[in-house]
Write a protein that holds these residues in place. Structure first.
Motif, PDB file in Angstrom:
ATOM      1  N   LYS A   1     -64.236  39.033 -64.468  1.00  0.00           N
ATOM      2  CA  LYS A   1     -64.269  37.882 -63.576  1.00  0.00           C
ATOM      3  C   LYS A   1     -62.850  37.578 -63.106  1.00  0.00           C
ATOM      4  CE  LYS A   1     -68.298  35.370 -65.422  1.00  0.00           C
ATOM      5  NZ  LYS A   1     -68.980  34.969 -64.182  1.00  0.00           N
ATOM      6  N   THR A   2     -62.669  37.540 -61.812  1.00  0.00           N
ATOM      7  CA  THR A   2     -61.363  37.216 -61.254  1.00  0.00           C
ATOM      8  C   THR A   2     -61.569  36.419 -59.972  1.00  0.00           C
ATOM      9  OG1 THR A   2     -59.210  38.140 -60.620  1.00  0.00           O
ATOM     10  CG2 THR A   2     -61.153  39.432 -60.039  1.00  0.00           C
TER      11      THR A   2
ATOM     12  N   CYS B   1     -62.731  32.270 -53.807  1.00  0.00           N
ATOM     13  CA  CYS B   1     -64.010  32.840 -54.221  1.00  0.00           C
ATOM     14  C   CYS B   1     -63.888  33.609 -55.539  1.00  0.00           C
ATOM     15  CB  CYS B   1     -64.530  33.791 -53.147  1.00  0.00           C
ATOM     16  SG  CYS B   1     -64.987  32.969 -51.604  1.00  0.00           S
ATOM     17  N   GLY B   2     -64.931  33.474 -56.362  1.00  0.00           N
ATOM     18  CA  GLY B   2     -65.014  34.256 -57.582  1.00  0.00           C
ATOM     19  C   GLY B   2     -65.454  35.673 -57.288  1.00  0.00           C
ATOM     20  N   VAL B   3     -64.841  36.637 -57.992  1.00  0.00           N
ATOM     21  CA  VAL B   3     -65.085  38.058 -57.776  1.00  0.00           C
ATOM     22  C   VAL B   3     -65.383  38.714 -59.120  1.00  0.00           C
ATOM     23  CG1 VAL B   3     -64.023  40.244 -57.051  1.00  0.00           C
ATOM     24  CG2 VAL B   3     -63.595  38.167 -55.737  1.00  0.00           C
TER      25      VAL B   3
ATOM     26  N   GLY C   1     -69.405  39.526 -55.316  1.00  0.00           N
ATOM     27  CA  GLY C   1     -69.208  38.100 -55.524  1.00  0.00           C
ATOM     28  C   GLY C   1     -69.744  37.642 -56.864  1.00  0.00           C
ATOM     29  N   ASP C   2     -69.064  36.663 -57.447  1.00  0.00           N
ATOM     30  CA  ASP C   2     -69.469  36.082 -58.726  1.00  0.00           C
ATOM     31  C   ASP C   2     -70.450  34.948 -58.456  1.00  0.00           C
ATOM     32  OD1 ASP C   2     -69.750  34.907 -61.194  1.00  0.00           O
ATOM     33  OD2 ASP C   2     -67.613  34.590 -61.549  1.00  0.00           O
ATOM     34  N   ALA C   3     -71.720  35.169 -58.784  1.00  0.00           N
ATOM     35  CA  ALA C   3     -72.754  34.171 -58.505  1.00  0.00           C
ATOM     36  C   ALA C   3     -72.546  32.890 -59.293  1.00  0.00           C
ATOM     37  CB  ALA C   3     -74.134  34.753 -58.811  1.00  0.00           C
TER      38      ALA C   3
ATOM     39  N   PHE D   1     -70.623  31.114 -55.040  1.00  0.00           N
ATOM     40  CA  PHE D   1     -71.966  31.413 -55.539  1.00  0.00           C
ATOM     41  C   PHE D   1     -72.396  32.846 -55.186  1.00  0.00           C
ATOM     42  CE2 PHE D   1     -71.933  26.770 -54.853  1.00  0.00           C
ATOM     43  CZ  PHE D   1     -72.113  26.360 -56.172  1.00  0.00           C
ATOM     44  N   GLY D   2     -71.467  33.781 -55.306  1.00  0.00           N
ATOM     45  CA  GLY D   2     -71.796  35.187 -55.128  1.00  0.00           C
ATOM     46  C   GLY D   2     -71.494  35.771 -53.763  1.00  0.00           C
TER      47      GLY D   2
END
Length: 890
Positions: free
Chosen positions: A10-11, A20-22, A36-38, A44-45
């Protein structure tokens, strides 16, 4: 049997301020994949076109992986010793203000913290500034004037809770695509109205309910007129104004005189009276209103006044600090906010403390045990480089940014760097700035470094490493601490890693803070290394005692009396006026698929395919009067410098205005950058330069020949009037042109062509000397290089040759015979300009889908996937649909 890919890490995305989360993973082959990190509350992804392509940017092509001194490889010890020695000697001879750091929103918070601590705390000068000065400084100044502290009161969920969203100076669809998708989803669900205030008709304006194509620089007048209208309409929230603010009467008096009537405001702003009236009535009637602003507001010689004119309207209506309402500054860089938190701007200290208050200076000095702390602000970016040019700053350290391209009046900045006694650069690749470096320090990049960033809604997230440090590259925090220790400041910079730096940063935020400063993350000052590794995204403040506050500035503000301040602002003229010699106002900004000066995105073929070269957008009326047409090469001149770009005649431009992207640099184009054109005039409060308006003269270059070089080699052509390059699968594509005679152009191009021995070299020149073709095959019979030169408009498309280069396969005899024509011997589907970069969908495929019956964006998405990820290509898809006659689909 090969092992599968390692677990996903998670980065956080390193591009815009959405944060944004990746999820990133590395296959045994070394291939990096991202999605994308949901679970991340910013996206939210979802990821935009740039974020989706992050895995393609992690290769080592172009990286510098060894320290260099004088352009030659050196050891880390030698390089660090030299930096420390030159800075120490300069300070000893000329004082602490003779040195400076120029840093970047690409730094992580921990990097920023130690850089600021070294310069302000221990060198004893305020001379550290950041490229965030070019994008967010006016918001900082406006927030501090109104709220007493640099506070963004809004949250991203406000986009979904609002009934009206006003986007001013913000091309959200391209610059913050994930927020834009959240807004469009809310609109679908609740009917949110969208107003766009922008001189250009952008991709964002294509989806709005009302577009106000305001004349550049007139934002203060428009919002002053709105404030006066709110008073006339009886919409002012008197109870909130009386209980929670000061200065309303003074601000209203100036606003009423400035915008005395809707008709007057409309006429002076270059707008239709009916449109201004509709905007004012919408704002007055809609309690849940969010005003989102970005670089179109900030990048102005009056940017701070624009920010306060917006905030005044929200204070007057009490629309702040509650769900679905408030002024909302969205940042352009991934850690612009984190840099502001630690004092990365020259006029700040750290932890939202400043030089205005001697008590705060003393507080930070005691916390750091730094008796020689700076006691006055340092030089802001434009003034800093002016001081370098004048010899007042004699040693400069540039970290993670490219001022030779991005600064206004870039020619003078380059001359200053050339003349500077000592320049150190920490960076990842070579760029236009690194050529001036006496010492190059190879830094870690995204995927290799660890720390935190803070996004536009005050949400702190972790960037985590998932790749090993390549070569001798080191993270920025370590490079800075190594230099600090060599300068004799060992104890203050004895950090074993970013977690320890974060703990000190958190402790400083809470030090002697009894609620006066809202920036407080004291609850994290004892965070363990293990908890730092698993750190989940969270909003600040995070105080030691009590529940963290999600919403700020509801009724009490971090001022001495607890009240917000109305700031009286008056519409001023633009920094420079157009005239007969320079009749066009040039605007600049971002493109959808590019990032800053392209050092990361410029090497990804799919991100370069939508806009492969710099294009000057100009209104049809202006094009006619100047004798320009699509595809012409134009020379653009301001009083500071010049640029060249291809003309794109566009209805999106208001007559009298033009637009040139900010991204191109000397690595990707000859004189395609906008920096040499931009004015160094700055806002008197924020120091932010006027990057949205400079008068220019535009003229047509009499191009006599054009060429295209498709090659495996990475080159930087010299001696050409104009060239651009873009990456292609297997190599590079160079477009070349000039005003010389065609035969002279052919000679130039032949010098560029690789004539070294090959298994086969074929070439052709026509008898008139107007056309030249050459192709070289490697020992295996695969295409290595092809050059085509002809008169303008007579070059074949390069699609087929690019396909041959990408394949790397030996050519058939039929293909060899067709090489010099540049055209495939058998019919092949033409690959057009990429429209959807997320899924690599080109214009021809979309057009074919339209012709086949797809007449909506949703139908195109079902057929091709285009427009179904970040959605930033939706407006372009709609234009393709509209341009293809309906009968073609019947």
């Amino acid at each position: 049997m090969q092992a599968g890919p390692r677990s996903e890490v998670k980065t956080t995305c390193p591009y815009c301020g959405v944060g944004c989360g990746v999820l990133a993973s590395v296959a045994p082959s070394g291939e990096v994949t991202v999605r994308g990190d949901a679970d991340h509350p910013a996206n939210f992804g979802k990821l935009c076109s740039k974020g989706s392509a992050l895995g393609l940017t992690t290769g080592l092509e172009g990286r510098v992986l060894t320290p260099e001194m004088g352009g030659k490889p050196a050891s880390w010890d030698a390089a660090l010793d030299l930096v420390a020695e030159r800075f120490s000697e300069t300070i000893a001879r000329h004082g602490p203000d003779s040195v400076a750091f120029y840093v970047s929103g690409q730094l992580l918070t921990e990097d920023y913290y130690v850089a600021n601590k070294l310069m302000k705390g221990f060198i004893g000068s305020g001379n550290i500034d950041t490229n965030s000065r070019l994008c967010m400084a006016s918001s900082v100044a406006g927030h501090r004037r109104a709220f007493g502290e640099d506070i963004v009161p809004g949250l991203y969920e406000d986009f979904e809770d609002a009934d009206l969203v006003v986007l001013t100076g913000s091309n959200l669809a391209w610059c913050h695509p994930i927020l834009y998708q959240r807004l469009l989803a809310a609109r679908e669900k609740r009917g949110t109205k969208i107003v766009v205030i922008d001189p250009r008709r952008t991709a964002t304006a294509d989806e709005c309910d009302l577009h106000l194509a305001i004349d550049p620089g007139m934002d203060v007048l428009l919002f002053n007129g709105l404030l006066a209208h709110l008073e006339r309409a009886g919409i002012v929230d008197r109870s909130f104004v009386d209980a929670s603010t000061t200065g309303f009467a003074e601000a209203l008096a100036i606003a009423s005189a400035d915008g005395s009537s809707i008709a007057d405001v409309a006429q002076r702003c270059g707008l239709a009276e009916a449109d201004v009236r509709l905007f004012y009535e919408l704002f007055a009637a809609t309690d849940h209103t969010v005003t989102v602003y970005s670089q179109g507001v900030n990048q102005s010689a009056h940017g701070t006044d624009k920010v306060n004119a917006i905030i005044n309207c929200h204070l007057a209506t009490g629309r702040i600090g509650r769900p679905g309402m408030g002024p909302f500054s969205v940042t352009g860089q991934p850690n612009a906010m984190g840099g502001r938190e630690v004092g990365g701007l020259a006029n700040q200290l750290a932890a939202h403390m400043g030089f205005e208050n001697p008590v705060e200076i003393d507080r930070v000095a005691r916390f750091w045990n730094a008796p020689d702390i700076a006691r006055k602000p340092g030089l802001k970016a434009v003034d800093m480089f002016r001081a370098v040019g004048e010899g007042r700053i004699k040693a400069l350290w540039i970290m993670g940014t490219n001022p030779a391209v991005s600064m206004p009046d870039a020619r003078r900045v380059r001359a200053a760097l050339e003349a500077c006694d000592f320049v150190a650069v920490s960076d990842v690749t070579r760029n236009d700035t690194t050529r001036y470096a006496d010492v190059f320090l190879p830094a870690a990049t995204w995927g290799e470094k660890s720390g935190t960033v803070t996004n536009s809604e005050r949400r702190m997230s972790r960037q985590r490493s998932f790749l090993p440090l390549p070569g001798e590259a080191r993270p920025d925090w370590r490079i800075i601490c190594d230099v600090a220790r060599r300068m004799g400041f060992d104890a203050a910079f004895d950090f074993e890693g970013p977690a320890a730096i974060f703990r000190e940063h958190a402790a400083l935020s809470a030090y002697e803070n009894h609620g006066e400063r809202l920036f407080d993350i004291g609850a994290l000052e004892a965070i363990s290394d293990a908890d730092y590794e698993t750190f989940a995204p969270r909003l600040w403040p995070q105080p030691r005692a009590g529940e963290p506050s999600r919403r700020l500035l509801g009724s009490r503000f971090p001022t001495q009396d607890g009240r917000a301040r109305f700031v009286p602002v008056r519409q001023e003229g633009v920094a420079l006026n157009v005239d007969a010699s320079r009749p066009i106002a040039l605007n600049t900004g971002r493109l959808r698929d590019q990032w800053h000066t392209m050092t990361r995105t410029g090497r990804v073929p799919r991100l370069m395919s939508n806009a492969p070269e710099p294009a000057l957008e100009i209104a049809p009326e202006d094009a006619r009067s100047l004798g320009l047409k699509d595809g012409d090469l134009a020379r653009v001149s301001s009083q500071y410098g010049f640029a060249r770009a291809r003309v794109s005649v566009s209805e999106a431009q208001k007559p009298g205005n033009a637009f040139l992207p900010m991204h191109w640099n000397g690595q990707f184009s000859a004189n395609g950058g906008v920096g040499p054109l931009a004015t160094p005039i700055t806002d008197p409060f924020s120091g932010q330069p006027e990057l949205k308006h400079v008068p220019v003269e535009i003229s047509r270059e009499a191009v006599a020949w054009a060429g295209i070089l498709i090659t495996r080699r990475e080159l930087r052509p010299t001696g050409f009037v104009h060239w651009t390059r873009r990456p292609a699968d297997g190599g590079w594509v160079y477009t070349l042109s000039g005003t010389e005679t065609p035969d002279e152009g052919i000679l130039l191009c032949r010098l560029l062509f690789d004539a070294s021995p090959r298994s086969q070299l074929v070439e052709y020149t026509d008898r008139r000397g107007l056309t030249y073709r050459a192709a070289a095959l490697d020992a295996d019979g695969a295409l290595a290089e092809a050059l085509l030169v002809a008169q303008p408009g007579q070059l074949p498309p390069g699609d087929w040759l690019e396909t041959l280069l990408a394949s790397g396969e030996p050519l058939s005899s039929t293909e060899r015979m067709a090489l010099l024509s540049g055209r495939s011997p058998v019919p092949v589907a033409s690959v057009g300009r990429i429209v959807c970069s997320c899924f690599n969908v080109d214009v021809n495929r979309i057009a074919a889908s339209v012709a086949g019956g797809c007449r909506t964006i949703a139908a195109i998405g079902q057929a091709t996937s285009a427009g179904t990820n970040c959605g930033s290509c939706r407006s372009e898809i709609r234009k393709i649909i509209d341009e293809i006659p309906l009968h073609a689909a019947e």
